[in-house]
Write a protein that holds these residues in place. Structure first.
Motif, PDB file in Angstrom:
ATOM      1  N   LEU A   1      60.728  33.181  10.227  1.00  7.35           N
ATOM      2  CA  LEU A   1      61.866  32.365  10.658  1.00  7.35           C
ATOM      3  C   LEU A   1      61.370  31.077  11.312  1.00  7.35           C
ATOM      4  O   LEU A   1      61.979  30.011  11.149  1.00  7.35           O
ATOM      5  CB  LEU A   1      62.738  33.152  11.633  1.00  7.35           C
ATOM      6  CG  LEU A   1      63.969  32.421  12.182  1.00  7.35           C
ATOM      7  CD1 LEU A   1      64.915  32.004  11.058  1.00  7.35           C
ATOM      8  CD2 LEU A   1      64.698  33.302  13.195  1.00  7.35           C
ATOM      9  N   GLY A   2      60.260  31.174  12.034  1.00  3.57           N
ATOM     10  CA  GLY A   2      59.671  29.981  12.630  1.00  3.57           C
ATOM     11  C   GLY A   2      59.253  28.972  11.576  1.00  3.57           C
ATOM     12  O   GLY A   2      59.476  27.763  11.726  1.00  3.57           O
ATOM     13  N   HIS A   3      58.655  29.448  10.486  1.00  4.64           N
ATOM     14  CA  HIS A   3      58.278  28.539   9.400  1.00  4.64           C
ATOM     15  C   HIS A   3      59.512  27.841   8.826  1.00  4.64           C
ATOM     16  O   HIS A   3      59.472  26.642   8.517  1.00  4.64           O
ATOM     17  CB  HIS A   3      57.559  29.311   8.291  1.00  4.64           C
ATOM     18  CG  HIS A   3      56.123  29.610   8.590  1.00  4.64           C
ATOM     19  ND1 HIS A   3      55.242  28.653   9.050  1.00  4.64           N
ATOM     20  CD2 HIS A   3      55.407  30.769   8.485  1.00  4.64           C
ATOM     21  CE1 HIS A   3      54.047  29.197   9.214  1.00  4.64           C
ATOM     22  NE2 HIS A   3      54.120  30.477   8.886  1.00  4.64           N
ATOM     23  N   VAL A   4      60.601  28.597   8.677  1.00  2.09           N
ATOM     24  CA  VAL A   4      61.832  27.995   8.163  1.00  2.09           C
ATOM     25  C   VAL A   4      62.362  26.964   9.153  1.00  2.09           C
ATOM     26  O   VAL A   4      62.789  25.867   8.774  1.00  2.09           O
ATOM     27  CB  VAL A   4      62.900  29.075   7.900  1.00  2.09           C
ATOM     28  CG1 VAL A   4      64.204  28.430   7.445  1.00  2.09           C
ATOM     29  CG2 VAL A   4      62.412  30.065   6.856  1.00  2.09           C
ATOM     30  N   ARG A   5      62.327  27.323  10.425  1.00  2.00           N
ATOM     31  CA  ARG A   5      62.837  26.428  11.463  1.00  2.00           C
ATOM     32  C   ARG A   5      62.108  25.089  11.449  1.00  2.00           C
ATOM     33  O   ARG A   5      62.717  24.027  11.614  1.00  2.00           O
ATOM     34  CB  ARG A   5      62.672  27.101  12.826  1.00  2.00           C
ATOM     35  CG  ARG A   5      63.266  26.339  13.995  1.00  2.00           C
ATOM     36  CD  ARG A   5      64.772  26.442  14.012  1.00  2.00           C
ATOM     37  NE  ARG A   5      65.344  25.799  15.185  1.00  2.00           N
ATOM     38  CZ  ARG A   5      66.630  25.806  15.480  1.00  2.00           C
ATOM     39  NH1 ARG A   5      67.476  26.443  14.687  1.00  2.00           N
ATOM     40  NH2 ARG A   5      67.087  25.195  16.550  1.00  2.00           N
ATOM     41  N   PHE A   6      60.800  25.136  11.239  1.00  2.00           N
ATOM     42  CA  PHE A   6      59.997  23.912  11.237  1.00  2.00           C
ATOM     43  C   PHE A   6      59.836  23.315   9.836  1.00  2.00           C
ATOM     44  O   PHE A   6      59.116  22.328   9.670  1.00  2.00           O
ATOM     45  CB  PHE A   6      58.619  24.192  11.837  1.00  2.00           C
ATOM     46  CG  PHE A   6      58.643  24.439  13.320  1.00  2.00           C
ATOM     47  CD1 PHE A   6      58.903  23.406  14.204  1.00  2.00           C
ATOM     48  CD2 PHE A   6      58.415  25.708  13.829  1.00  2.00           C
ATOM     49  CE1 PHE A   6      58.924  23.630  15.570  1.00  2.00           C
ATOM     50  CE2 PHE A   6      58.437  25.943  15.196  1.00  2.00           C
ATOM     51  CZ  PHE A   6      58.694  24.901  16.071  1.00  2.00           C
ATOM     52  N   GLU A   7      60.483  23.950   8.848  1.00  2.00           N
ATOM     53  CA  GLU A   7      60.418  23.476   7.461  1.00  2.00           C
ATOM     54  C   GLU A   7      58.970  23.348   6.994  1.00  2.00           C
ATOM     55  O   GLU A   7      58.552  22.318   6.447  1.00  2.00           O
ATOM     56  CB  GLU A   7      61.158  22.145   7.309  1.00  2.00           C
ATOM     57  CG  GLU A   7      62.637  22.242   7.649  1.00  2.00           C
ATOM     58  CD  GLU A   7      63.389  20.950   7.395  1.00  2.00           C
ATOM     59  OE1 GLU A   7      62.726  19.915   7.141  1.00  2.00           O
ATOM     60  OE2 GLU A   7      64.629  20.971   7.448  1.00  2.00           O
TER      61      GLU A   7
END
Length: 289
Positions: A83-89
Motif C-alpha cells: 500500500l505504501g508503494h501505491v501511496r507513493f506511486e
C-alpha cells in the motif's frame, strides 16, 4: 525528508484521510479494498513470494496481491508495505532499472507500513507513562497491533520506551514464542488459519456471484475464483440462497423470420458452363489415379 520521515508522514495522512484514528487496524484486505477501491487478493504462490502491486497504465486500476502464509504478521506488514508503494506511486518497470537504486523506495514503504500499523499516538495511548517495559509488554503490543516483534520493538524504540540494545534483543524474538509464553497461542492460531486462506478480490467475487445467480456463470468458475472445490462452493451458495435463474430459450416462429433474397444467377452460369459429363467445357482432364 528522508525515507523514514516520508513514510511516517504519509502513514499519518492516510489514517487521517480515511478517519482511521490511532487504533489497531483490523482486516487489512477488507480495509484497503473499502477505503481505496483497489482490488486485493491473497494468492497461492511460492514460499519466497511475499507481495506485489500492479497498475494498469491506461485505466489506472490497481491490484495488490500477497501470498497466503502461516505468518499472519508478515502478511499484514506486506500488505501495508505494498500500500505504501501505491501511496507513493512507485511504479517501476520490473524488467529494467538498478535494484540498488530502489533502496530508498523500499525503506520508505517499510516505514509507511510500520507507522500505519503501529502509530506512535496509538502506542502512547496503549502503554501510557509506564516506566521500564518487560517482554510481557512487548507481547501485549504484538498481540494488540497484530505486528511482528521486530516491528513492535522498532516502534517502542521510536516512541522512547526502550533503548537500542533492548530493541535489538527483542527484534530476535518470534511471534509464536510470545504467543505461547503469554497465553494467546489460540488467538495466534486463529490468525494463522485466516492468513493461510486464499482470497479473491471482493468486487470481482461480487460480480461472479451475481453472474452465477443470473445463470450466466458456472459454479466451477466461482469455485476457481475462490480456490475451493466446486462441491464446497455449491454448498455455500445453496446455503446463502443463491440459486441460478432459469433462462428459457426464446424460439422464433417461422413467420417472424425475415425474408432472405438469394441470388442464384452465379450458380446457374457455373452449371451452364459444364458439359453433360460434369467436366469444364474447355478444361483438360486430370488423372486422379
Amino acid at each position: 525528508m528522508n525515507a523514514e520521515e516520508e513514510g511516517r508522514v504519509a502513514a499519518g495522512q492516510f489514517r487521517r484521510e480515511h478517519r482511521l484514528g490511532t487504533q489497531p487496524l483490523g482486516d487489512l484486505v477488507a480495509l484497503i479494498e473499502q477505503v481505496t477501491g483497489f482490488d486485493v487478493a491473497v494468492l497461492d504462490v511460492g514460499p519466497d513470494e511475499h507481495g506485489l502491486t500492479m497498475r494498469d497504465p491506461k485505466g489506472g486500476a490497481v491490484f495488490i496481491g500477497v501470498a497466503r502464509t502461516r505468518k499472519p504478521m508478515r502478511q499484514r506488514s506486506t500488505l501495508a508495505h505494498e500500500l505504501g508503494h501505491v501511496r507513493f506511486e512507485d511504479w517501476i518497470d520490473s524488467q529494467a532499472g538498478d535494484w540498488a537504486a530502489r533502496r530508498f523506495e523500499e525503506i520508505r514503504a517499510d516505514a509507511f507500513a510500520r507507522h500505519l500499523l503501529v502509530p506512535k499516538e496509538g502506542l502512547l495511548d496503549f502503554l501510557g507513562d509506564r516506566g521500564a517495559l518487560s517482554v510481557a509488554d512487548l507481547s501485549a503490543v504484538v498481540q494488540r497491533f497484530v505486528v511482528s516483534p521486530s516491528i513492535a520493538a522498532i516502534a517502542l524504540h521510536d516512541a522512547g520506551y526502550i533503548d537500542v540494545a533492548l530493541k535489538r534483543e527483542w527484534m530476535n524474538l518470534s511471534t509464536p514464542q510470545l504467543a505461547f509464553r503469554f497465553g494467546w497461542i489460540d488467538h495466534y492460531r486463529a490468525l494463522q488459519a485466516d492468513s493461510q486462506h486464499s482470497r479473491a478480490p471482493q468486487r470481482l467475487l461480487t460480480r461472479a456471484i451475481t453472474a452465477y445467480a443470473e445463470g450466466v456463470l458456472s459454479v466451477q468458475a466461482v469455485a476457481n475464483l475462490r480456490g475451493i472445490p466446486a462441491e464446497d462452493a455449491k454448498a455455500e451458495l445453496d446455503e446463502a440462497g443463491m440459486t441460478p435463474a432459469e433462462r428459457p430459450i426464446a424460439w422464433s416462429a417461422a413467420d417472424d423470420l425475415p425474408d432472405v433474397d438469394v441470388d442464384l444467377s452465379s450458380l446457374d452460369e457455373l452449371l451452364n458452363a459444364l458439359d453433360p459429363d460434369g467436366d469444364p467445357a474447355n478444361g483438360t482432364a486430370k488423372d486422379d489415379g
